[in-house]
Design an enzyme around this catalytic site. Structure first.
Site, short mmCIF file in Angstrom:
data_model
loop_
_atom_site.label_atom_id
_atom_site.label_comp_id
_atom_site.label_asym_id
_atom_site.label_seq_id
_atom_site.Cartn_x
_atom_site.Cartn_y
_atom_site.Cartn_z
N ASP A 1 2.94 -41.12 4.98
CA ASP A 1 1.68 -40.79 5.67
C ASP A 1 1.49 -41.62 6.93
O ASP A 1 1.22 -41.08 8.01
CB ASP A 1 0.48 -41.06 4.74
CG ASP A 1 0.33 -40.01 3.66
OD1 ASP A 1 1.24 -39.17 3.50
OD2 ASP A 1 -0.69 -40.05 2.95
N ALA B 1 -4.30 -42.81 6.25
CA ALA B 1 -3.17 -43.31 7.05
C ALA B 1 -3.57 -43.36 8.53
O ALA B 1 -3.23 -44.31 9.24
CB ALA B 1 -1.96 -42.41 6.87
O1 PMV Z 1 -1.85 -38.90 1.10
P1 PMV Z 1 -1.69 -37.69 0.28
O2 PMV Z 1 -2.77 -37.50 -0.71
O3 PMV Z 1 -1.42 -36.51 1.15
O4 PMV Z 1 -0.36 -37.87 -0.61
C1 PMV Z 1 0.76 -38.50 -0.11
C2 PMV Z 1 2.00 -37.91 -0.62
C3 PMV Z 1 2.54 -38.43 -1.94
O5 PMV Z 1 3.93 -38.11 -1.91
C4 PMV Z 1 1.89 -37.73 -3.11
C5 PMV Z 1 2.37 -39.93 -2.11
C6 PMV Z 1 3.22 -40.79 -1.17
O6 PMV Z 1 2.91 -41.98 -1.09
O7 PMV Z 1 4.17 -40.30 -0.56
#
Ligand code: PMV
Length: 286
Positions: A131, A89
């Protein structure tokens, strides 16, 4: 030769991961580690010149926003890569900022949020948007996406929250973890996670310790099948060492766990993380 360099922060999800994909609230916080993108004008096709993020999907993701001709991209990252701390992100937001800088302007939040879904979908499948929203805003936010529309509240914390992060190394693929939860369909647990996220937000706004809620959140994340024995052990050890609570943070299947600490417990908790062979570091949010 023109260069355009911009950065964006990584994040930790304090509460509500996975449930946020189903329209529940999540609380996430930007951290002081950043990913930096430099765009260099060059002749010929655009492409990556150097990257701290080694993932075959990085260029296909960036190619959704970077013009096909004329730019070389260099990516540097203090955000640990691929472990749920939002390096992708941050990459997305930093790239959009650098592209706007090339046009002599600053990117607005709306632009970062809306266009940010293009690379994020390549990297994460069906991202909730939390994110890149938190990376673009750079603070603590309560985030919800309802019928495609974001509802975002920036939180002002009366006191900063100190966290120890236990990094297991590489995390599992977020899209795979999200798909696994969808298949299992644990709707009751997801609803409970959403309710906990609202309590975490309220605790933070009152300056209260959210630690015990982290531990409850972790139990629910176990129930929906996204924890691992290593993450469970890290959380247990951090609490035994004096943290007020701990949880995995992000998609799970690996990645990081976070623990709420104070100045008395921080060193002990860091020591406990290292004793189980994981990399540990402390961050402040808020
Ligand atoms: O980007 P990560 O791996 O920290 O995961 C994001 C959080 C989730 O809720 C699992 C996915 C999302 O799109 O919100």
């Amino acid at each position: 030769m023109s260069l355009y360099t911009r950065s964006a922060p990584g994040k930790v999800i304090l509460s509500g991961e996975h449930a946020v994909v189903y329209g529940y609230r999540a609380v996430a916080a930007a951290v002081s580690l950043t990913t930096t993108v430099t765009l260099r004008e060059r002749a010929g096709a655009s492409g990556i010149e150097e990257s701290a993020i080694r993932d075959d999907r990085v260029w296909p993701a960036l190619a959704t926003v970077v013009p096909p001709e004329g730019l070389g991209v260099t990516i540097r990252s203090e955000v640990p890569v691929g472990c749920g701390m939002g390096s992708s992100a941050a990459l997305t937001v930093a790239t959009l900022r650098a592209l706007a800088a090339r046009e002599g302007r600053e990117a607005s939040f709306d632009e970062l949020y809306t266009r940010g879904f293009l690379p994020e979908r390549v990297l994460h499948g069906t991202p909730s948007g939390v994110d890149h929203a938190v990376s673009a805003l750079g603070c603590v936010v309560v985030y919800r996406r309802d019928a495609g529309q974001p509802q975002i509240t920036a939180l002002t914390l009366p006191r900063r929250l100190r966290l120890v992060v236990a990094d297991t190394g590489r995390g599992a693929d977020t899209a795979t973890m999200v798909a696994g939860v969808r298949e299992r369909g644990p709707h009751g647990a997801l609803r409970s996670i959403g309710a906990l996220a609202e309590m975490v937000a309220a605790h933070l706004q009152r300056g209260e310790d959210p630690g015990p809620l982290f531990t409850e959140n972790h139990a629910l994340l176990r129930r929906i099948g996204v924890s691992t024995p290593q993450l469970d052990e890290a959380c247990r050890r951090m609490v035994a060492a004096g943290a007020s609570g701990a949880k995995l943070a992000g998609a799970g299947g690996g990645g990081v766990a976070i623990a709420a600490v104070d100045s008395d417990s921080e060193l002990n908790v860091l020591e406990a993380v290292r004793a189980v062979g994981l990399r540990g570091f402390a961050v402040s949010v808020g």
